[in-house]
Design a protein around this motif. Structure first.
Motif, PDB file in Angstrom:
ATOM      1  N   SER A 104     154.955   0.523 -18.760  1.00  0.00           N
ATOM      2  CA  SER A 104     156.289   1.102 -18.644  1.00  0.00           C
ATOM      3  C   SER A 104     156.265   2.635 -18.507  1.00  0.00           C
ATOM      4  O   SER A 104     155.288   3.197 -17.985  1.00  0.00           O
ATOM      5  CB  SER A 104     157.115   0.658 -19.846  1.00  0.00           C
ATOM      6  OG  SER A 104     158.422   1.132 -19.742  1.00  0.00           O
ATOM      7  N   GLY A 105     157.319   3.290 -18.990  1.00  0.00           N
ATOM      8  CA  GLY A 105     157.421   4.746 -18.849  1.00  0.00           C
ATOM      9  C   GLY A 105     156.939   5.462 -20.086  1.00  0.00           C
ATOM     10  O   GLY A 105     156.197   4.904 -20.885  1.00  0.00           O
ATOM     11  N   GLY A 106     157.376   6.694 -20.245  1.00  0.00           N
ATOM     12  CA  GLY A 106     157.123   7.399 -21.496  1.00  0.00           C
ATOM     13  C   GLY A 106     156.078   8.501 -21.439  1.00  0.00           C
ATOM     14  O   GLY A 106     155.969   9.272 -22.391  1.00  0.00           O
ATOM     15  N   CYS A 129     158.189 -10.515 -20.102  1.00  0.00           N
ATOM     16  CA  CYS A 129     159.003 -10.300 -21.297  1.00  0.00           C
ATOM     17  C   CYS A 129     158.727  -8.921 -21.881  1.00  0.00           C
ATOM     18  O   CYS A 129     157.583  -8.449 -21.872  1.00  0.00           O
ATOM     19  CB  CYS A 129     158.683 -11.327 -22.377  1.00  0.00           C
ATOM     20  SG  CYS A 129     159.315 -12.973 -22.029  1.00  0.00           S
ATOM     21  N   ARG A 130     159.775  -8.320 -22.394  1.00  0.00           N
ATOM     22  CA  ARG A 130     159.667  -7.005 -23.017  1.00  0.00           C
ATOM     23  C   ARG A 130     159.445  -7.162 -24.514  1.00  0.00           C
ATOM     24  O   ARG A 130     160.181  -7.888 -25.179  1.00  0.00           O
ATOM     25  CB  ARG A 130     160.946  -6.214 -22.733  1.00  0.00           C
ATOM     26  CG  ARG A 130     160.926  -4.811 -23.255  1.00  0.00           C
ATOM     27  CD  ARG A 130     162.056  -4.003 -22.659  1.00  0.00           C
ATOM     28  NE  ARG A 130     162.015  -2.633 -23.116  1.00  0.00           N
ATOM     29  CZ  ARG A 130     162.712  -1.639 -22.572  1.00  0.00           C
ATOM     30  NH1 ARG A 130     163.502  -1.880 -21.550  1.00  0.00           N
ATOM     31  NH2 ARG A 130     162.625  -0.419 -23.035  1.00  0.00           N
ATOM     32  N   PHE A 131     158.452  -6.457 -25.031  1.00  0.00           N
ATOM     33  CA  PHE A 131     158.037  -6.575 -26.423  1.00  0.00           C
ATOM     34  C   PHE A 131     158.546  -5.390 -27.227  1.00  0.00           C
ATOM     35  O   PHE A 131     158.562  -4.253 -26.754  1.00  0.00           O
ATOM     36  CB  PHE A 131     156.499  -6.624 -26.477  1.00  0.00           C
ATOM     37  CG  PHE A 131     155.926  -6.644 -27.869  1.00  0.00           C
ATOM     38  CD1 PHE A 131     156.340  -7.576 -28.805  1.00  0.00           C
ATOM     39  CD2 PHE A 131     154.940  -5.732 -28.235  1.00  0.00           C
ATOM     40  CE1 PHE A 131     155.800  -7.602 -30.091  1.00  0.00           C
ATOM     41  CE2 PHE A 131     154.390  -5.744 -29.516  1.00  0.00           C
ATOM     42  CZ  PHE A 131     154.826  -6.677 -30.445  1.00  0.00           C
ATOM     43  N   ALA A 156     156.290  -3.158 -22.546  1.00  0.00           N
ATOM     44  CA  ALA A 156     156.859  -2.463 -23.706  1.00  0.00           C
ATOM     45  C   ALA A 156     157.012  -0.979 -23.398  1.00  0.00           C
ATOM     46  O   ALA A 156     156.232  -0.403 -22.632  1.00  0.00           O
ATOM     47  CB  ALA A 156     155.995  -2.627 -24.950  1.00  0.00           C
ATOM     48  N   PHE A 157     158.046  -0.393 -23.976  1.00  0.00           N
ATOM     49  CA  PHE A 157     158.327   1.040 -23.832  1.00  0.00           C
ATOM     50  C   PHE A 157     158.636   1.528 -25.247  1.00  0.00           C
ATOM     51  O   PHE A 157     159.710   1.292 -25.763  1.00  0.00           O
ATOM     52  CB  PHE A 157     159.534   1.210 -22.907  1.00  0.00           C
ATOM     53  CG  PHE A 157     159.843   2.625 -22.493  1.00  0.00           C
ATOM     54  CD1 PHE A 157     159.234   3.712 -23.102  1.00  0.00           C
ATOM     55  CD2 PHE A 157     160.727   2.878 -21.460  1.00  0.00           C
ATOM     56  CE1 PHE A 157     159.516   5.007 -22.705  1.00  0.00           C
ATOM     57  CE2 PHE A 157     161.029   4.173 -21.050  1.00  0.00           C
ATOM     58  CZ  PHE A 157     160.417   5.235 -21.683  1.00  0.00           C
ATOM     59  N   LEU A 158     157.661   2.166 -25.892  1.00  0.00           N
ATOM     60  CA  LEU A 158     157.811   2.444 -27.322  1.00  0.00           C
ATOM     61  C   LEU A 158     158.089   3.903 -27.649  1.00  0.00           C
ATOM     62  O   LEU A 158     158.501   4.215 -28.761  1.00  0.00           O
ATOM     63  CB  LEU A 158     156.561   1.975 -28.089  1.00  0.00           C
ATOM     64  CG  LEU A 158     156.202   0.493 -27.929  1.00  0.00           C
ATOM     65  CD1 LEU A 158     155.059   0.134 -28.863  1.00  0.00           C
ATOM     66  CD2 LEU A 158     157.400  -0.410 -28.179  1.00  0.00           C
TER      67      LEU A 158
HETATM   68  C1  LIG Z   1     163.703   4.880 -18.279  1.00  0.00           C
HETATM   69  C2  LIG Z   1     162.727   3.800 -18.129  1.00  0.00           C
HETATM   70  C3  LIG Z   1     161.458   4.057 -17.597  1.00  0.00           C
HETATM   71  C4  LIG Z   1     160.983   5.434 -17.220  1.00  0.00           C
HETATM   72  O1  LIG Z   1     160.934   6.265 -18.298  1.00  0.00           O
HETATM   73  P1  LIG Z   1     160.322   7.753 -18.180  1.00  0.00           P
HETATM   74  O2  LIG Z   1     160.473   8.292 -19.550  1.00  0.00           O
HETATM   75  O3  LIG Z   1     161.116   8.453 -17.166  1.00  0.00           O
HETATM   76  O4  LIG Z   1     158.903   7.592 -17.773  1.00  0.00           O
HETATM   77  C5  LIG Z   1     160.617   2.982 -17.426  1.00  0.00           C
HETATM   78  N1  LIG Z   1     160.984   1.728 -17.761  1.00  0.00           N
HETATM   79  C6  LIG Z   1     162.194   1.445 -18.274  1.00  0.00           C
HETATM   80  C7  LIG Z   1     162.539   0.038 -18.614  1.00  0.00           C
HETATM   81  C8  LIG Z   1     163.098   2.474 -18.487  1.00  0.00           C
HETATM   82  O5  LIG Z   1     164.288   2.198 -19.014  1.00  0.00           O
END
Ligand SMILES: *Cc1c(COP(=O)(O)O)cnc(C)c1O
Length: 422
Positions: free
Chosen positions: A228-230, A139-141, A188-190
């Motif tokens: 995740s990314g970021g 699940c994504r938070f 999570a991607f914050l």
């Molecule tokens: C775009 C994205 C990433 C990668 O993001 P970056 O900024 O390129 O590292 C990872 N996970 C998800 C769900 C994304 O949408």
């Protein structure tokens, strides 16, 4: 000083074979970086990177990352199909999508991918689509509010469409457990393009604490935490790059502080990096074809925003090197433009550069991620080729340029091409 990964001499040879514009990628750089990433997280037994293939969906490049154990992070049907074509399947695919059509869940399940739910309502959709839930679910938070680190606000998750609240994740875990799910993940991607070693450890702390709470409250088995990314890259010449070893150590410290005392030190860390894996290892190679002196000084190149949208879309800085003039004084102020009928089609505005002559080759830096892949076809402009600069110094075409035939292929009437030479 930012230096291109390719020399002028090399480029003169490469452009004889492949006409500009094209994106060029650096195999050596991609490999060294992937190795360092895995080194930084080698303390974690189950560590895996799932390359966010939306950043650079090219099978040749993804296959390089496969050598280091990377899987694929997919978020659409064609990204799943691309992974399948490369031979990536099962738990080497993370399906992190949002606003997901049911048939994409079906395809993800067919490939055995790990499904990362963006919303609690997707439990029912997945169950109805597949008949039952897979044994592993994620699940994504979204913690809401603003996400802060020591030097200020990083991003604003409360405004983002992604992820579930803490209450929803808890509820989702309970429901899924009751429906037979055995292993759980949290994602999570914050914040995006963070150029600080603090982001990942801060995010890790939030997710690790959440994992402890969720395990205590719901009794589920948490198998992995996906950061995740970021992680960003220094687009600006004076920016200090991230140090992945320091980031890996920072995440380890949080792991030992939060998860180990809770007896949860068998949790695998996953990442879904896109930009960090490819961004610096790609550049857009383009030729100066027009100059114009009106109220400003313009240099027109043979690439345009179709090949690289970030400056037009976000006002992003991309460094530019005029090849062969690295040591010349930067005493000319230019707008570097493409040919779209859009005034935002500029790769640089008021940029100080050496005097540019027609025919000069320009390298636009850091286009390896979210570069080619964001391309579009406005003004009927065609997408460029992609070329790989291999470790042995040779160049390989890894995607041909689009032709008018590709562009017109979605019309039924192909007469438009009759009698024309393509
Ligand atoms: C775009 C994205 C990433 C990668 O993001 P970056 O900024 O390129 O590292 C990872 N996970 C998800 C769900 C994304 O949408």
């Amino acid at each position: 000083m930012k230096k291109p990964f390719v020399s002028y001499e090399q480029l003169k040879e490469i452009t004889k074979e492949f006409p500009t514009p094209f994106h060029l990628y650096d195999e050596k750089g991609i490999r060294e970086n992937a190795e360092k990433l895995y080194q930084a997280f080698s303390w974690n037994k189950g560590y895996q990177e799932f390359f966010a293939i939306k950043a650079t969906p090219n099978p040749f490049l993804i296959n390089i990352l496969r050598d280091y154990g990377c899987g694929c992070d997919c978020s659409s049907m064609t990204e799943l199909m691309l992974s399948e074509a490369i031979g990536v399947k099962g738990h080497d695919i993370m399906f992190s999508s949002n606003d997901t059509p049911a048939e994409e869940f079906e395809k993800a399940a067919e490939l055995g991918a790990i499904i990362n739910l963006d919303d609690i309502t997707h439990i029912t959709i997945v169950e109805q689509t597949l008949g039952k839930l897979p044994k592993t679910m994620s699940c994504r938070f979204n913690p809401g509010g603003v996400f802060k680190i020591s030097n200020g606000i990083m991003d604003n998750p409360g405004d983002a469409k992604y992820g579930m609240t803490e209450e929803q994740i808890e509820e989702a875990f309970r429901i899924m457990k009751s429906k037979g799910v055995e292993e759980f993940g949290i994602h999570a991607f914050l914040a995006s393009n963070t150029v600080t070693n603090e982001y990942y450890p801060m995010l890790a702390k939030v997710l690790f604490e959440l994992a402890v709470k969720l395990q205590k409250r719901t009794g589920v088995k948490i198998k992995f935490i996906n950061l995740s990314g970021g992680i960003g890259i220094p687009y600006l010449p004076d920016q200090e790059p991230n140090d992945i070893a320091v980031i890996g150590e920072g995440v380890r410290r949080m792991y030992e502080e939060v998860l180990t005392p809770a007896g949860m030190d068998d949790i695998a860390i996953y990442t879904e990096l896109g930009r960090y894996m490819m961004g610096p290892y790609g550049c857009l190679v383009t030729t100066a074809i027009n100059e114009k002196h009106t109220y400003k000084e313009y240099i027109g190149v043979d690439a345009c925003a179709v090949n690289l949208m970030r400056p037009a879309m976000y006002g992003s800085y991309h460094h530019i090197t005029v090849m062969g003039k690295e040591d010349a004084p930067e005493d000319h102020k230019y707008d570097i433009t493409g040919s779209l009928c859009e005034n935002n089609d500029k790769f640089a505005i008021d940029r100080m550069l050496p005097e540019i002559a027609m025919g000069d080759i320009l390298v636009i830096h850091d286009t390896g991620a979210h570069g080619f892949s964001m391309g579009y076809n406005y003004n009927g402009k065609l997408k460029s080729a992609e070329v790989l600069l291999k470790e042995d110094g040779s160049a390989q075409l890894i995607r041909r340029a689009e032709t008018p035939k590709d562009y017109f292929a979605t019309f039924d009437c192909f007469d438009i091409l009759d009698g024309m030479k393509y």
